[in-house]
Design an enzyme around this catalytic site. Structure first.
Site, short mmCIF file in Angstrom:
data_model
loop_
_atom_site.label_atom_id
_atom_site.label_comp_id
_atom_site.label_asym_id
_atom_site.label_seq_id
_atom_site.Cartn_x
_atom_site.Cartn_y
_atom_site.Cartn_z
N ASP A 1 -32.92 28.59 21.06
CA ASP A 1 -32.83 28.82 19.78
C ASP A 1 -32.56 29.97 19.64
O ASP A 1 -31.74 30.41 18.48
CB ASP A 1 -34.52 28.67 18.99
N SER B 1 -34.11 16.53 9.75
CA SER B 1 -34.84 17.68 10.58
C SER B 1 -35.71 18.52 9.55
O SER B 1 -35.69 18.09 8.21
CB SER B 1 -34.06 18.54 11.18
N LEU B 2 -36.37 19.35 10.04
CA LEU B 2 -37.37 20.35 9.08
C LEU B 2 -36.90 21.50 9.11
O LEU B 2 -36.46 22.12 10.11
CB LEU B 2 -38.81 20.03 9.73
N GLU C 1 -50.38 18.39 9.31
CA GLU C 1 -50.52 17.62 10.44
C GLU C 1 -50.10 18.43 11.69
O GLU C 1 -49.32 19.18 11.75
CB GLU C 1 -49.48 16.46 10.36
N LYS D 1 -47.96 19.29 15.03
CA LYS D 1 -46.57 19.01 15.14
C LYS D 1 -46.61 18.76 16.44
O LYS D 1 -46.47 19.61 17.40
CB LYS D 1 -45.61 20.21 14.78
N ASP E 1 -45.15 17.46 20.21
CA ASP E 1 -43.88 17.89 20.83
C ASP E 1 -43.37 16.68 21.76
O ASP E 1 -43.89 16.80 22.80
CB ASP E 1 -44.27 19.03 21.62
N GLU F 1 -44.12 9.99 16.54
CA GLU F 1 -43.96 10.85 17.75
C GLU F 1 -44.27 10.04 18.95
O GLU F 1 -45.54 9.61 19.10
CB GLU F 1 -44.23 12.24 17.93
N TYR G 1 -46.40 9.66 11.84
CA TYR G 1 -46.50 10.42 10.87
C TYR G 1 -45.71 10.18 9.48
O TYR G 1 -45.67 10.86 8.47
CB TYR G 1 -46.02 11.85 11.45
N LYS H 1 -46.97 19.19 4.46
CA LYS H 1 -46.16 18.50 3.43
C LYS H 1 -46.95 18.65 2.21
O LYS H 1 -48.17 18.55 2.06
CB LYS H 1 -46.07 17.01 3.79
N LYS I 1 -44.18 26.80 12.63
CA LYS I 1 -44.43 26.86 14.27
C LYS I 1 -45.26 27.99 14.81
O LYS I 1 -45.26 28.98 14.10
CB LYS I 1 -43.20 26.85 14.72
N CYS J 1 -36.70 62.90 40.52
CA CYS J 1 -37.79 62.34 39.80
C CYS J 1 -37.36 62.70 38.23
O CYS J 1 -37.35 63.89 37.78
CB CYS J 1 -39.02 63.00 40.22
N CYS K 1 -40.49 65.36 37.26
CA CYS K 1 -40.65 66.75 37.67
C CYS K 1 -39.45 67.43 38.23
O CYS K 1 -39.22 68.48 38.59
CB CYS K 1 -41.63 66.95 38.64
N CYS L 1 -41.52 59.78 44.22
CA CYS L 1 -41.23 61.31 44.16
C CYS L 1 -41.97 61.93 45.17
O CYS L 1 -43.06 61.75 45.22
CB CYS L 1 -41.74 61.47 42.65
N CYS M 1 -46.81 65.55 41.05
CA CYS M 1 -46.02 65.34 39.97
C CYS M 1 -46.73 64.71 38.80
O CYS M 1 -46.79 65.05 37.85
CB CYS M 1 -44.81 64.48 40.65
#
Ligand SMILES: [Zn+2]
Length: 724
Positions: free
Chosen positions: A38, A83-84, A115, A117, A119, A196, A248, A315, A339, A433, A436, A451, A456
């Site tokens: 994504d 899709s949503l 509801e 969601k 997966d 689902e 759903y 919804k 989400k 370093c 220092c 170092c 230091c």
């Protein structure tokens, strides 16, 4: 990025996205997390927005979902499986409501139905005359794959719908006329139920254990497990995977949705009575605030749920509103996928800084192009050691996948090497370093570079802790522990860096949640103005205590005032700014650089040793760099109004006070301020020139010294009376 660079990047992104998409959607193989994918798509989308002329029809942004596999018979959906839209924050959700209100040209007062969601894999079930005749995947939204044989192995899906009793329907609010229509559809029409198909976490774990024992490839995740089970041709395999199904959506025959059943809540009740499972957690929320608390509670329970969810689908409960709100683009207006924040994202490495730990070990930290991951913007990630850089084959400019879940510190997961442009740079450990300037070496048989200067870290820590202390910048709430953490994590190298700390930096640290980060930023922002005397004291110049810092500050203010008056006469433009109570660091540097050691030694209280120390400090290149950085990072030096204006001439003018022990009614700083505004002075040590010693609780050697020299000793009451 110019258009040529954009075009190159775009081409690479398209190929990379397409590769992962093919694996994910067609082969059901996960080569990258959905969240990271994504993230790449978002970058592509943003680039195309900036350069619309570069959009091509084969761009991943121009398509909806995966095409159906050829090995399955195609199944056309009666209505598209759309899709949503996604929301990731409360403000996204409020925007959604506002958009709907603008669209309807009225306030939206309807209830919401929330509801979980799930997966898994979206499946549409078609029942004709009450019997299951077709089960199909979403496919491209319009045409899916006929997976009826496989779906029939899912035990929670009835092959014949249950016929509810009239009484049961009446109980959940159905009217007689509605019941008649439901019955006629069951007997002589088509009922479509969408939901689902899922694999529970337990089944997933058991299967993987089994596969491991049989040396078979493991399932990447539960979603992958479901898809791989249903989208293959052997129904015996599907049966072995023990899938489950939650409904759903209910589409009642040819009727426009919302006409038979009036709310989503009632629709779910009917689905249950027809013999399918609907999540028990689903609930009506009367407004967005209730939605937010539902979302929060679900988020807290997420880990304990038996199945994977990635958010809440919200919804409009009133189904009559669905056709009114309709669909825009590829998704409906009447629902929203709210989400959980994605725990992975892609971004680029802009730089590597090396932090020096207590033991002198050097640890690399990646400075990232800020990116939102796990619900917060992140700009850094520790890489632990140089081996980690080599293991990842990490280079400057690389695109990487970063992960952050909960309050766990962000971690670089992998490098997307296909996206390299050829301009990436190899990372090599520093030879000196960064703190220092001392020598750095890799100790034999050790991973770490160190170092070699043993003090230091300690020296830097002491200097910065001194700067934030009460008498100097006075950073309340930024205690030594925090300073040590900032220093050890490479967030700061010196005191000036404190003023440049960003919230995104803090969220990358161990034990830093949102609120703590906000508090620290608030403290820093409340300390952006600092009195010049406190500033000089805070620099930690050797032998320069509070009193000497004050003397220097007074001298500086005096000189600048004189300079300003001089310039005023000739009409210089900057005269005013110099008098307005702020002092530019360059002026401060310039005044002090014009002083010879002899000039300084002539000042009150400053002997040759102190003079030499001051003289050297203001000529050291490294010091000057840090000094300028203070201003660059947003520190403003203030000058208190000169004494001649503010102080009353009193009997105490010119008198010298020494404070010892603690006072009960005011702090030491308050007491000093009071003394100064009366034109008197405070000193740290008692000498024969001291006029008064103010002795509070548990005063020490100064008291004895005052007694010995016969100096007037005041107790708190006497002192308060005197300064009243
Ligand atoms: Zn060092």
């Amino acid at each position: 990025m110019n258009i040529i660079e954009a075009k190159k990047r775009l081409e690479k992104l398209k190929i990379e996205i397409d590769y992962h998409r093919y694996n994910y959607h067609v082969l059901d193989r996960e080569t990258i997390s959905a969240a990271a994918l994504d993230s790449l798509k978002n970058e592509l989308f943003a680039l195309e927005n900036e350069y619309p002329e570069l959009i091509t029809s084969d761009s991943p942004t121009q398509r909806v979902a995966g095409a159906p596999l050829d090995k399955f018979e195609k199944a056309k959906h009666s209505r598209p499986m759309i899709s949503l839209f996604d929301a990731f924050s409360e403000s996204d959700m409020r925007d959604w409501k506002e958009r709907n209100e603008n669209y309807l040209e009225r306030n939206l007062t309807e209830e919401y139905y929330c509801e979980l969601k799930l997966d898994g894999l979206a499946i549409s079930l078609n029942y004709k005359f009450g019997k299951l005749i077709l089960a199909a995947t979403r496919g491209d939204g319009k045409v899916g794959e006929n997976v009826t044989m496989n779906v029939k192995t899912i035990q929670s899906i009835p092959l014949v719908l249950r016929k509810p009793e009239e009484k049961e329907l009446l109980e959940v609010g159905f009217l007689k006329s509605e019941i008649k229509e439901v019955f006629s559809l069951l007997e002589g029409g088509v009922i479509e139920i969408r939901g689902e198909a899922i694999m529970t976490k337990k089944v997933f774990a058991d299967l993987n254990k089994k596969y491991l024992a049989e040396s078979r490839p493991a399932l990447a995740n539960t979603r992958n497990g479901v898809a791989g089970s249903i989208r293959q041709l052997d129904s015996k395999i599907t049966a072995e995977r023990k899938l489950d199904f939650y409904a759903y959506d209910l589409l009642l025959g040819d009727f426009e949705r919302g006409e038979i059943v009036d709310t989503k809540e009632k629709s779910d009740a009917l689905v249950r009575l027809l013999g399918l499972k609907v999540l028990a957690d689903n609930a009506v929320c009367k407004d967005l605030d209730n939605v937010f608390s539902f979302f929060k509670k679900v988020g807290e329970r997420r880990e304990k749920l038996p199945f994977e969810i990635d958010g809440v689908v919200v919804k409009i409960n009133n189904l009559k509103m669905w056709p009114v709100l309709g669909i825009v683009g590829k998704a409906p207006r009447y629902m929203m996928a709210y989400k959980f924040p994605a725990e992975q994202a892609t971004t680029t490495i802009n730089d590597i800084v090396w932090q020096v730990g207590r033991t002198g070990a050097l640890t690399p930290t990646a400075i990232l192009e800020p990116v939102n991951v796990g619900g917060a913007t992140i700009s850094r990630s520790t890489l632990h050691n140089f081996d980690e850089i080599e293991r990842l084959d990490l280079r400057l400019g690389d695109t990487i996948i970063i992960e952050r879940s909960g309050d766990v510190i962000p971690k670089v997961i992998s490098v997307l090497k296909n996206l390299r442009s050829g301009k990436e740079k190899k990372i090599i450990p520093p030879s000196v370093c960064p703190m220092c300037g001392g020598k750095v070496e890799q100790i034999k048989d050790e991973v770490a570079y160190r170092c070699l200067n043993k003090s230091c870290f300690a020296v830097s820590l002491r200097q910065i802790t001194h700067f934030v202390s009460k008498g100097a910048a006075n950073f309340d709430g930024l205690g030594p522990k925090l300073i040590e953490q900032f220093l050890a994590s490479g967030l700061i190298k010196d005191a000036a860096d404190i003023y440049n700390i960003k919230k995104a930096d803090l969220l990358s640290l161990e034990r830093f949640a949102e609120k703590k980060a906000d508090n620290v930023i608030e403290v820093i922002n409340s300390r952006r103005e600092l009195d010049v005397a406190r500033f000089i004291y805070g620099l930690g110049i050797r032998h320069v205590g509070e009193e000497t810092a004050m003397t220097l500050a007074e001298m500086i203010i005096h000189e600048i005032m004189e300079g300003a008056q001089l310039s005023k006469k000739v009409g210089a433009a900057n005269a005013k700014t110099q008098l307005s109570g702020f002092l530019k660091i360059e002026h401060l540097i310039s005044v002090l650089q014009h002083k010879t050691e002899e000039d300084l030694a002539k000042m009150e209280d400053i002997g040759p040793i102190v003079a030499e120390s001051i003289y050297t400090f203001w000529r050291d290149e490294k010091n000057l760099e840090v000094l300028k950085k203070f201003e660059k990072n947003g520190l403003i030096l203030t000058i208190s109004t000169p004494q001649s204006k503010n102080t009353k001439t009193s009997a105490l003018t010119g008198k010298i006070f020494v404070l010892t022990g603690s006072l009960s009614s005011l702090t030491r700083d308050e007491a000093k301020d009071k003394i100064r505004t009366l034109g008197a002075k405070t000193k740290e040590s008692v000498t024969k020139d001291t006029d008064y010693v103010v002795a509070g609780e548990s005063s020490g050697s100064k008291y004895d010294k005052a007694k010995e020299l016969g100096i007037t000793i005041l107790d708190e009451d006497e002192f308060l009376k005197m300064i009243k």
